[in-house]
Motif scaffolding. Structure first.
Motif: not given
Length: 55
Positions: A25-27, A31-33, A39-40
Motif C-alpha cells: 500500500e505504501y509503495r 508510485l502514484t505521487k 507529469e508536472h
C-alpha cells in the motif's frame, strides 16, 4: 532481522503477510505521487527552485 523499536516474540505467516500488505500500500501511494510529479516536472522543479531543464 530484529525490529528494535517494536520487538515481536515470533514472526508468523499472518504477521509477515500484514507487513507485506502495508508495504504494498505504501509503495502504491509513493508510485502514484511519483507519477504526478513526473507529469508536472517543470512546475515541480520551479517549486523546488531548480534550474529549468535545457535538454
Amino acid at each position: 532481522m530484529v525490529e528494535a523499536r517494536n520487538p515481536h516474540r515470533t514472526i508468523g505467516v499472518d504477521h509477515t503477510a500484514q507487513h507485506l500488505s502495508d508495504f504494498t500500500e505504501y509503495r502504491r501511494k509513493l508510485l502514484t505521487k511519483t507519477g504526478i510529479i513526473r507529469e508536472h516536472a517543470p512546475a515541480a522543479a520551479r517549486i523546488r527552485g531548480a534550474a529549468p531543464d535545457r535538454t
